[in-house]
Design an enzyme around this catalytic site. Structure first.
Site, PDB file in Angstrom:
ATOM      1  N   HIS A  46       0.821  -1.207   0.000  1.00 48.62           N
ATOM      2  CA  HIS A  46       0.000   0.000   0.000  1.00 48.62           C
ATOM      3  C   HIS A  46       0.860   1.265   0.000  1.00 48.62           C
ATOM      4  O   HIS A  46       0.557   2.244  -0.702  1.00 48.62           O
ATOM      5  CB  HIS A  46      -0.925  -0.033   1.218  1.00 48.62           C
ATOM      6  CG  HIS A  46      -1.768   1.183   1.377  1.00 48.62           C
ATOM      7  ND1 HIS A  46      -1.537   2.126   2.359  1.00 48.62           N
ATOM      8  CD2 HIS A  46      -2.838   1.642   0.664  1.00 48.62           C
ATOM      9  CE1 HIS A  46      -2.428   3.093   2.256  1.00 48.62           C
ATOM     10  NE2 HIS A  46      -3.218   2.836   1.248  1.00 48.62           N
ATOM     11  N   GLU A  49       2.141   1.801  -3.484  1.00 51.23           N
ATOM     12  CA  GLU A  49       1.072   2.300  -4.366  1.00 51.23           C
ATOM     13  C   GLU A  49       0.942   3.814  -4.271  1.00 51.23           C
ATOM     14  O   GLU A  49       0.819   4.511  -5.289  1.00 51.23           O
ATOM     15  CB  GLU A  49      -0.245   1.624  -3.983  1.00 51.23           C
ATOM     16  CG  GLU A  49      -1.473   2.168  -4.691  1.00 51.23           C
ATOM     17  CD  GLU A  49      -2.621   2.467  -3.737  1.00 51.23           C
ATOM     18  OE1 GLU A  49      -3.148   3.594  -3.784  1.00 51.23           O
ATOM     19  OE2 GLU A  49      -2.972   1.579  -2.947  1.00 51.23           O
ATOM     20  N   HIS A  50       0.986   4.352  -3.058  1.00 51.99           N
ATOM     21  CA  HIS A  50       0.891   5.802  -2.873  1.00 51.99           C
ATOM     22  C   HIS A  50       2.016   6.538  -3.595  1.00 51.99           C
ATOM     23  O   HIS A  50       1.811   7.617  -4.172  1.00 51.99           O
ATOM     24  CB  HIS A  50       0.957   6.140  -1.382  1.00 51.99           C
ATOM     25  CG  HIS A  50      -0.352   6.075  -0.679  1.00 51.99           C
ATOM     26  ND1 HIS A  50      -0.864   7.110   0.066  1.00 51.99           N
ATOM     27  CD2 HIS A  50      -1.284   5.086  -0.601  1.00 51.99           C
ATOM     28  CE1 HIS A  50      -2.035   6.767   0.579  1.00 51.99           C
ATOM     29  NE2 HIS A  50      -2.310   5.534   0.190  1.00 51.99           N
ATOM     30  N   GLU A 126      -4.192   7.938   7.570  1.00 51.65           N
ATOM     31  CA  GLU A 126      -5.175   6.995   7.038  1.00 51.65           C
ATOM     32  C   GLU A 126      -5.439   5.868   8.039  1.00 51.65           C
ATOM     33  O   GLU A 126      -6.586   5.450   8.243  1.00 51.65           O
ATOM     34  CB  GLU A 126      -4.662   6.424   5.712  1.00 51.65           C
ATOM     35  CG  GLU A 126      -5.675   5.602   4.948  1.00 51.65           C
ATOM     36  CD  GLU A 126      -5.143   5.136   3.595  1.00 51.65           C
ATOM     37  OE1 GLU A 126      -5.886   4.389   2.915  1.00 51.65           O
ATOM     38  OE2 GLU A 126      -4.009   5.489   3.223  1.00 51.65           O
TER      39      GLU A 126
END
Length: 410
Positions: A46, A49-50, A126
Protein backbone atom coordinates in the site's frame (compact mmCIF):
# COMPACT_ATOMS: atom_id res chain seq x y z
CA UNK A 1 -14.28 -9.31 -28.66
CA UNK A 2 -11.61 -10.61 -26.28
CA UNK A 3 -7.88 -10.43 -26.91
CA UNK A 4 -4.86 -11.94 -25.19
CA UNK A 5 -1.16 -11.32 -25.79
CA UNK A 6 2.10 -11.71 -23.87
CA UNK A 7 4.65 -8.90 -24.13
CA UNK A 8 8.36 -9.61 -24.61
CA UNK A 9 9.08 -9.34 -20.87
CA UNK A 10 6.26 -11.68 -19.81
CA UNK A 11 3.60 -9.09 -18.96
CA UNK A 12 0.25 -10.57 -20.00
CA UNK A 13 -2.28 -8.39 -21.82
CA UNK A 14 -6.02 -9.15 -21.69
CA UNK A 15 -8.48 -6.95 -23.51
CA UNK A 16 -12.12 -6.62 -24.44
CA UNK A 17 -12.71 -4.45 -27.48
CA UNK A 18 -16.08 -2.63 -27.48
CA UNK A 19 -16.27 -0.55 -30.67
CA UNK A 20 -19.49 1.25 -29.69
CA UNK A 21 -17.94 2.57 -26.45
CA UNK A 22 -16.71 6.17 -26.27
CA UNK A 23 -14.26 5.45 -23.46
CA UNK A 24 -11.52 2.95 -22.64
CA UNK A 25 -10.13 1.82 -19.29
CA UNK A 26 -6.64 0.41 -18.84
CA UNK A 27 -5.26 -1.06 -15.63
CA UNK A 28 -1.86 -2.43 -14.63
CA UNK A 29 -2.33 -5.24 -12.12
CA UNK A 30 0.44 -6.56 -9.88
CA UNK A 31 0.21 -9.69 -7.75
CA UNK A 32 1.38 -7.83 -4.66
CA UNK A 33 -0.80 -7.07 -1.64
CA UNK A 34 -0.87 -7.64 2.08
CA UNK A 35 -1.08 -11.42 1.52
CA UNK A 36 2.28 -11.39 -0.32
CA UNK A 37 4.02 -9.55 2.51
CA UNK A 38 6.00 -10.99 5.37
CA UNK A 39 4.98 -9.84 8.84
CA UNK A 40 7.76 -7.24 8.94
CA UNK A 41 6.77 -6.06 5.44
CA UNK A 42 3.07 -5.60 6.20
CA UNK A 43 1.97 -2.28 4.70
CA UNK A 44 4.66 -2.06 1.98
CA UNK A 45 2.33 -2.84 -0.95
CA UNK A 46 0.00 0.00 0.00
CA UNK A 47 2.87 2.40 0.80
CA UNK A 48 4.39 1.71 -2.61
CA UNK A 49 1.07 2.30 -4.37
CA UNK A 50 0.89 5.80 -2.87
CA UNK A 51 4.39 6.67 -4.05
CA UNK A 52 3.78 5.97 -7.74
CA UNK A 53 1.90 9.28 -7.97
CA UNK A 54 4.78 11.34 -6.53
CA UNK A 55 6.88 12.06 -9.58
CA UNK A 56 8.81 10.44 -12.42
CA UNK A 57 12.06 11.25 -14.24
CA UNK A 58 10.15 13.67 -16.51
CA UNK A 59 7.05 14.68 -14.50
CA UNK A 60 6.72 15.91 -10.93
CA UNK A 61 3.60 15.09 -8.93
CA UNK A 62 1.92 18.38 -9.83
CA UNK A 63 2.47 17.77 -13.54
CA UNK A 64 1.03 14.26 -13.28
CA UNK A 65 -2.11 15.58 -11.60
CA UNK A 66 -2.43 18.51 -14.04
CA UNK A 67 -2.04 16.33 -17.14
CA UNK A 68 -4.67 13.89 -15.94
CA UNK A 69 -7.10 16.70 -15.15
CA UNK A 70 -6.43 18.75 -18.28
CA UNK A 71 -7.06 15.73 -20.51
CA UNK A 72 -10.21 14.70 -18.63
CA UNK A 73 -8.62 11.42 -17.57
CA UNK A 74 -9.80 9.57 -14.47
CA UNK A 75 -6.91 7.92 -12.63
CA UNK A 76 -6.47 6.08 -9.38
CA UNK A 77 -4.93 3.06 -7.72
CA UNK A 78 -5.80 0.67 -4.94
CA UNK A 79 -4.25 -2.12 -2.92
CA UNK A 80 -6.07 -5.23 -1.72
CA UNK A 81 -4.92 -8.33 0.11
CA UNK A 82 -3.87 -10.04 -3.11
CA UNK A 83 -3.04 -7.34 -5.64
CA UNK A 84 -2.35 -3.71 -6.47
CA UNK A 85 -3.99 -1.98 -9.44
CA UNK A 86 -3.09 1.28 -11.18
CA UNK A 87 -5.64 2.42 -13.73
CA UNK A 88 -6.87 5.15 -16.05
CA UNK A 89 -10.16 5.81 -17.83
CA UNK A 90 -10.23 8.18 -20.78
CA UNK A 91 -12.31 9.09 -23.79
CA UNK A 92 -11.10 7.00 -26.71
CA UNK A 93 -9.30 9.90 -28.42
CA UNK A 94 -7.16 10.53 -25.30
CA UNK A 95 -6.25 6.93 -24.48
CA UNK A 96 -2.68 7.15 -25.80
CA UNK A 97 -1.96 10.12 -23.55
CA UNK A 98 -3.51 8.32 -20.58
CA UNK A 99 -1.42 5.19 -21.17
CA UNK A 100 1.73 7.28 -21.57
CA UNK A 101 1.27 8.91 -18.16
CA UNK A 102 0.26 5.65 -16.49
CA UNK A 103 3.23 3.68 -17.80
CA UNK A 104 5.61 6.56 -17.04
CA UNK A 105 4.47 6.44 -13.40
CA UNK A 106 4.72 2.66 -13.33
CA UNK A 107 8.21 2.41 -14.87
CA UNK A 108 9.96 5.70 -14.11
CA UNK A 109 8.82 6.88 -10.69
CA UNK A 110 11.79 8.22 -8.71
CA UNK A 111 10.40 7.98 -5.16
CA UNK A 112 11.99 11.17 -3.75
CA UNK A 113 12.98 10.84 -0.09
CA UNK A 114 10.97 13.98 0.70
CA UNK A 115 7.84 12.44 -0.83
CA UNK A 116 8.41 9.18 1.05
CA UNK A 117 8.36 11.10 4.32
CA UNK A 118 5.28 13.12 3.33
CA UNK A 119 3.41 10.00 2.29
CA UNK A 120 4.42 8.23 5.49
CA UNK A 121 2.50 10.92 7.34
CA UNK A 122 -0.48 10.59 5.01
CA UNK A 123 -0.67 6.82 5.56
CA UNK A 124 -0.36 7.18 9.33
CA UNK A 125 -3.33 9.55 9.18
CA UNK A 126 -5.18 7.00 7.04
CA UNK A 127 -4.53 4.33 9.70
CA UNK A 128 -5.69 6.67 12.45
CA UNK A 129 -8.87 7.44 10.50
CA UNK A 130 -9.53 3.71 10.06
CA UNK A 131 -9.09 3.11 13.79
CA UNK A 132 -11.53 5.96 14.48
CA UNK A 133 -14.12 4.50 12.07
CA UNK A 134 -15.87 1.70 13.98
CA UNK A 135 -17.04 -0.38 11.01
CA UNK A 136 -13.60 -0.18 9.34
CA UNK A 137 -11.93 -1.17 12.61
CA UNK A 138 -14.37 -4.04 13.04
CA UNK A 139 -13.87 -5.46 9.55
CA UNK A 140 -10.08 -5.29 9.82
CA UNK A 141 -10.11 -7.08 13.18
CA UNK A 142 -12.68 -9.61 11.95
CA UNK A 143 -10.42 -10.50 9.03
CA UNK A 144 -7.38 -10.73 11.31
CA UNK A 145 -9.13 -13.07 13.73
CA UNK A 146 -11.04 -15.14 11.18
CA UNK A 147 -8.03 -15.80 8.92
CA UNK A 148 -5.57 -16.02 11.85
CA UNK A 149 -2.42 -17.92 10.97
CA UNK A 150 -2.70 -17.22 7.22
CA UNK A 151 -1.47 -14.48 4.90
CA UNK A 152 -5.06 -13.24 4.55
CA UNK A 153 -5.09 -12.10 8.17
CA UNK A 154 -2.80 -9.14 7.48
CA UNK A 155 -4.34 -5.70 7.09
CA UNK A 156 -3.85 -3.78 3.87
CA UNK A 157 -2.63 -0.58 5.56
CA UNK A 158 -0.28 -2.45 7.87
CA UNK A 159 0.48 -1.55 11.50
CA UNK A 160 1.55 2.01 12.28
CA UNK A 161 4.83 0.79 13.78
CA UNK A 162 5.80 -0.71 10.42
CA UNK A 163 4.90 2.43 8.50
CA UNK A 164 7.01 4.57 10.84
CA UNK A 165 10.13 2.48 10.21
CA UNK A 166 10.02 1.59 6.48
CA UNK A 167 12.96 3.11 4.62
CA UNK A 168 13.09 4.14 0.98
CA UNK A 169 15.53 1.29 0.36
CA UNK A 170 13.07 -1.25 1.81
CA UNK A 171 10.29 0.09 -0.41
CA UNK A 172 12.43 -0.14 -3.55
CA UNK A 173 13.60 -3.64 -2.60
CA UNK A 174 9.99 -4.78 -2.22
CA UNK A 175 9.20 -3.30 -5.62
CA UNK A 176 12.08 -5.15 -7.28
CA UNK A 177 10.93 -8.47 -5.79
CA UNK A 178 7.28 -8.20 -6.89
CA UNK A 179 7.06 -5.83 -9.87
CA UNK A 180 8.26 -8.07 -12.69
CA UNK A 181 6.73 -9.19 -15.98
CA UNK A 182 5.44 -12.61 -15.03
CA UNK A 183 3.73 -11.10 -11.98
CA UNK A 184 1.90 -8.37 -13.92
CA UNK A 185 -1.24 -8.18 -16.05
CA UNK A 186 -2.46 -5.27 -18.17
CA UNK A 187 -6.23 -5.22 -18.70
CA UNK A 188 -8.03 -2.98 -21.20
CA UNK A 189 -11.73 -2.59 -21.93
CA UNK A 190 -13.47 -0.21 -24.32
CA UNK A 191 -12.83 1.40 -27.69
CA UNK A 192 -9.15 1.14 -28.59
CA UNK A 193 -6.90 0.19 -31.49
CA UNK A 194 -5.44 -3.14 -30.40
CA UNK A 195 -2.28 -2.99 -32.52
CA UNK A 196 -1.55 0.60 -31.49
CA UNK A 197 -2.17 -0.13 -27.80
CA UNK A 198 0.01 -3.25 -27.81
CA UNK A 199 2.82 -1.37 -29.53
CA UNK A 200 2.59 1.44 -26.93
CA UNK A 201 2.62 -1.05 -24.05
CA UNK A 202 5.53 -3.01 -25.52
CA UNK A 203 7.56 0.20 -25.80
CA UNK A 204 6.63 1.91 -22.55
CA UNK A 205 6.79 -1.19 -20.33
CA UNK A 206 9.98 -2.67 -21.79
CA UNK A 207 12.05 -1.63 -18.76
CA UNK A 208 10.06 -3.96 -16.47
CA UNK A 209 12.20 -7.05 -15.77
CA UNK A 210 10.71 -10.42 -16.70
CA UNK A 211 11.75 -12.31 -13.56
CA UNK A 212 11.52 -11.63 -9.84
CA UNK A 213 11.09 -13.22 -6.43
CA UNK A 214 7.41 -12.57 -5.79
CA UNK A 215 5.55 -15.11 -3.69
CA UNK A 216 3.34 -17.61 -5.48
CA UNK A 217 -0.17 -18.29 -4.20
CA UNK A 218 -0.87 -21.97 -3.54
CA UNK A 219 -4.42 -23.10 -4.47
CA UNK A 220 -5.33 -23.96 -0.89
CA UNK A 221 -4.14 -22.93 2.53
CA UNK A 222 -3.83 -25.15 5.58
CA UNK A 223 -6.48 -23.30 7.54
CA UNK A 224 -9.38 -24.44 9.68
CA UNK A 225 -11.39 -21.56 11.14
CA UNK A 226 -12.44 -22.02 14.74
CA UNK A 227 -15.27 -20.49 16.73
CA UNK A 228 -14.18 -17.33 18.51
CA UNK A 229 -15.49 -13.99 19.69
CA UNK A 230 -13.70 -10.71 20.38
CA UNK A 231 -14.66 -7.26 21.57
CA UNK A 232 -13.14 -3.79 21.20
CA UNK A 233 -14.37 -0.81 23.21
CA UNK A 234 -14.31 2.70 21.71
CA UNK A 235 -15.69 6.12 22.62
CA UNK A 236 -18.75 5.76 20.35
CA UNK A 237 -22.53 5.78 20.64
CA UNK A 238 -23.53 2.79 18.52
CA UNK A 239 -22.54 -0.89 18.73
CA UNK A 240 -21.17 -2.67 15.68
CA UNK A 241 -21.47 -6.41 15.11
CA UNK A 242 -19.58 -8.50 12.56
CA UNK A 243 -19.88 -12.24 11.93
CA UNK A 244 -17.81 -14.33 9.50
CA UNK A 245 -18.38 -17.87 8.20
CA UNK A 246 -15.95 -19.81 5.95
CA UNK A 247 -16.69 -19.66 2.22
CA UNK A 248 -15.24 -20.66 -1.16
CA UNK A 249 -12.50 -18.82 -3.02
CA UNK A 250 -12.90 -17.17 -6.42
CA UNK A 251 -11.77 -20.27 -8.30
CA UNK A 252 -14.24 -22.55 -6.56
CA UNK A 253 -17.21 -23.89 -8.55
CA UNK A 254 -19.48 -22.91 -5.63
CA UNK A 255 -18.73 -19.20 -5.97
CA UNK A 256 -21.94 -18.49 -7.88
CA UNK A 257 -24.10 -20.27 -5.33
CA UNK A 258 -22.14 -18.41 -2.64
CA UNK A 259 -23.15 -15.05 -4.12
CA UNK A 260 -26.77 -16.20 -4.14
CA UNK A 261 -26.54 -17.29 -0.49
CA UNK A 262 -25.15 -13.91 0.61
CA UNK A 263 -27.85 -12.08 -1.35
CA UNK A 264 -30.66 -14.17 0.15
CA UNK A 265 -29.32 -13.61 3.65
CA UNK A 266 -28.49 -9.91 3.50
CA UNK A 267 -28.11 -8.53 -0.01
CA UNK A 268 -31.03 -6.13 -0.28
CA UNK A 269 -34.24 -4.77 1.21
CA UNK A 270 -36.08 -8.06 0.65
CA UNK A 271 -33.29 -10.14 2.22
CA UNK A 272 -33.97 -12.17 5.33
CA UNK A 273 -31.78 -10.12 7.63
CA UNK A 274 -33.12 -6.76 6.45
CA UNK A 275 -36.71 -7.90 6.80
CA UNK A 276 -36.22 -9.47 10.23
CA UNK A 277 -33.78 -7.12 11.96
CA UNK A 278 -34.78 -3.78 10.47
CA UNK A 279 -38.38 -4.12 9.28
CA UNK A 280 -39.84 -6.49 11.89
CA UNK A 281 -37.71 -5.74 14.95
CA UNK A 282 -36.77 -2.15 14.13
CA UNK A 283 -33.46 -2.96 15.82
CA UNK A 284 -30.92 -1.68 13.26
CA UNK A 285 -30.61 0.92 10.55
CA UNK A 286 -27.87 -0.94 8.69
CA UNK A 287 -27.74 -4.74 8.40
CA UNK A 288 -26.36 -6.70 5.46
CA UNK A 289 -24.29 -9.67 4.31
CA UNK A 290 -21.78 -10.02 1.50
CA UNK A 291 -19.39 -12.62 0.04
CA UNK A 292 -15.67 -11.92 0.40
CA UNK A 293 -13.71 -14.17 -1.98
CA UNK A 294 -9.97 -14.51 -2.36
CA UNK A 295 -7.87 -16.91 -4.42
CA UNK A 296 -7.36 -19.38 -1.60
CA UNK A 297 -10.47 -19.01 0.54
CA UNK A 298 -13.45 -16.82 1.28
CA UNK A 299 -15.83 -15.60 3.95
CA UNK A 300 -19.51 -14.83 4.30
CA UNK A 301 -19.55 -11.59 6.27
CA UNK A 302 -22.54 -10.21 8.17
CA UNK A 303 -22.64 -6.67 9.58
CA UNK A 304 -25.12 -4.80 11.79
CA UNK A 305 -24.95 -1.33 13.36
CA UNK A 306 -27.18 -1.28 16.45
CA UNK A 307 -27.84 0.50 19.71
CA UNK A 308 -25.92 -0.87 22.68
CA UNK A 309 -29.01 -2.15 24.49
CA UNK A 310 -30.06 -4.30 21.52
CA UNK A 311 -26.84 -6.19 20.91
CA UNK A 312 -28.01 -9.58 22.16
CA UNK A 313 -31.44 -9.21 20.54
CA UNK A 314 -29.87 -8.59 17.13
CA UNK A 315 -27.21 -11.29 17.46
CA UNK A 316 -29.81 -13.92 18.31
CA UNK A 317 -32.12 -12.75 15.51
CA UNK A 318 -29.26 -13.09 13.02
CA UNK A 319 -28.36 -16.55 14.29
CA UNK A 320 -31.99 -17.70 14.02
CA UNK A 321 -32.03 -16.62 10.37
CA UNK A 322 -28.72 -18.40 9.76
CA UNK A 323 -29.97 -21.59 11.40
CA UNK A 324 -33.26 -21.44 9.53
CA UNK A 325 -31.41 -21.08 6.24
CA UNK A 326 -29.13 -24.01 7.06
CA UNK A 327 -31.91 -26.31 8.25
CA UNK A 328 -34.67 -25.43 5.79
CA UNK A 329 -32.83 -24.02 2.78
CA UNK A 330 -34.44 -21.57 0.36
CA UNK A 331 -37.53 -21.91 -1.78
CA UNK A 332 -37.55 -22.26 -5.57
CA UNK A 333 -39.20 -18.84 -5.79
CA UNK A 334 -36.55 -17.24 -3.58
CA UNK A 335 -33.80 -18.81 -5.67
CA UNK A 336 -35.26 -17.54 -8.96
CA UNK A 337 -35.85 -14.03 -7.62
CA UNK A 338 -32.27 -13.88 -6.34
CA UNK A 339 -30.87 -15.06 -9.67
CA UNK A 340 -32.77 -12.23 -11.35
CA UNK A 341 -31.40 -9.68 -8.86
CA UNK A 342 -27.80 -10.84 -9.31
CA UNK A 343 -28.13 -11.01 -13.09
CA UNK A 344 -29.60 -7.50 -13.29
CA UNK A 345 -26.97 -6.07 -10.94
CA UNK A 346 -24.16 -7.69 -12.93
CA UNK A 347 -25.47 -6.49 -16.31
CA UNK A 348 -25.95 -2.92 -15.05
CA UNK A 349 -22.42 -2.90 -13.68
CA UNK A 350 -21.02 -4.09 -16.99
CA UNK A 351 -22.13 -0.89 -18.72
CA UNK A 352 -19.02 0.81 -17.33
CA UNK A 353 -15.68 0.11 -19.05
CA UNK A 354 -13.87 0.61 -15.74
CA UNK A 355 -16.07 -1.94 -13.95
CA UNK A 356 -15.53 -4.46 -16.75
CA UNK A 357 -11.79 -3.79 -16.67
CA UNK A 358 -11.69 -4.41 -12.92
CA UNK A 359 -13.36 -7.79 -13.28
CA UNK A 360 -11.26 -8.76 -16.29
CA UNK A 361 -8.01 -7.74 -14.58
CA UNK A 362 -8.71 -9.58 -11.34
CA UNK A 363 -9.70 -12.79 -13.10
CA UNK A 364 -6.71 -12.58 -15.44
CA UNK A 365 -4.25 -11.98 -12.59
CA UNK A 366 -5.55 -14.61 -10.17
CA UNK A 367 -7.24 -17.19 -12.42
CA UNK A 368 -5.14 -16.53 -15.55
CA UNK A 369 -8.17 -16.46 -17.80
CA UNK A 370 -10.98 -14.24 -19.06
CA UNK A 371 -14.42 -15.33 -17.89
CA UNK A 372 -16.90 -14.18 -20.55
CA UNK A 373 -20.11 -12.46 -19.47
CA UNK A 374 -22.18 -15.29 -21.02
CA UNK A 375 -20.37 -17.88 -18.89
CA UNK A 376 -20.91 -15.91 -15.68
CA UNK A 377 -24.62 -15.41 -16.34
CA UNK A 378 -25.07 -19.06 -17.33
CA UNK A 379 -23.34 -20.24 -14.15
CA UNK A 380 -25.68 -18.10 -12.04
CA UNK A 381 -28.73 -19.53 -13.82
CA UNK A 382 -27.46 -23.10 -13.45
CA UNK A 383 -27.38 -23.02 -9.64
CA UNK A 384 -29.95 -25.49 -8.25
CA UNK A 385 -31.70 -25.91 -4.92
CA UNK A 386 -29.50 -28.96 -4.35
CA UNK A 387 -26.41 -26.78 -4.87
CA UNK A 388 -27.74 -24.26 -2.39
CA UNK A 389 -28.47 -26.85 0.28
CA UNK A 390 -25.00 -28.34 -0.06
CA UNK A 391 -23.40 -24.88 0.11
CA UNK A 392 -25.38 -23.71 3.16
CA UNK A 393 -24.22 -26.81 5.03
CA UNK A 394 -20.65 -26.09 3.95
CA UNK A 395 -20.69 -22.39 4.86
CA UNK A 396 -23.06 -21.85 7.78
CA UNK A 397 -21.04 -23.72 10.40
CA UNK A 398 -21.44 -22.16 13.84
CA UNK A 399 -18.42 -24.10 15.08
CA UNK A 400 -16.32 -22.09 12.58
CA UNK A 401 -18.06 -18.74 13.18
CA UNK A 402 -16.03 -15.69 14.16
CA UNK A 403 -17.97 -12.93 15.95
CA UNK A 404 -16.62 -9.45 16.54
CA UNK A 405 -17.92 -6.41 18.39
CA UNK A 406 -16.97 -2.76 18.58
CA UNK A 407 -18.88 -1.46 21.58
CA UNK A 408 -19.26 1.87 23.39
CA UNK A 409 -17.01 2.28 26.38
CA UNK A 410 -18.68 1.36 29.65
Amino acid sequence: MYQQQTLANGIRFYGEYIPQARTASVGIWVKAGSATELEQENGLSHFLEHLFFKGTETRNYKQIAAEFDNLGIQSNAYTSKEMTCYYVKAIDSKLSEAVDILTDMFCHSVFPEKEVEKERGVILEEIAMSLDTPDDLLMDRLSEEFFAGTELSRTILGPAENIRTFSRAQILDYRSKHYYGENIVVAAVGNYDIQKLLAELEETLKSVPSKGEGRKYVPEIDWKPVKKEFCVHKDIEQAHLGIAFPGPGIGDADRYAFSILANVLGGGMSSRLFQKVREELGAAYSVYAYPSMYYQAGALVIYAGISAEKTELVKQAILREVRGLRENGISEEELEHTKTQITASYIMGQESTSAKMNQLGRNALLLERIIPEEEILANVQNVTLKDMQRLTERVLQEEAMCTGWVLPQE
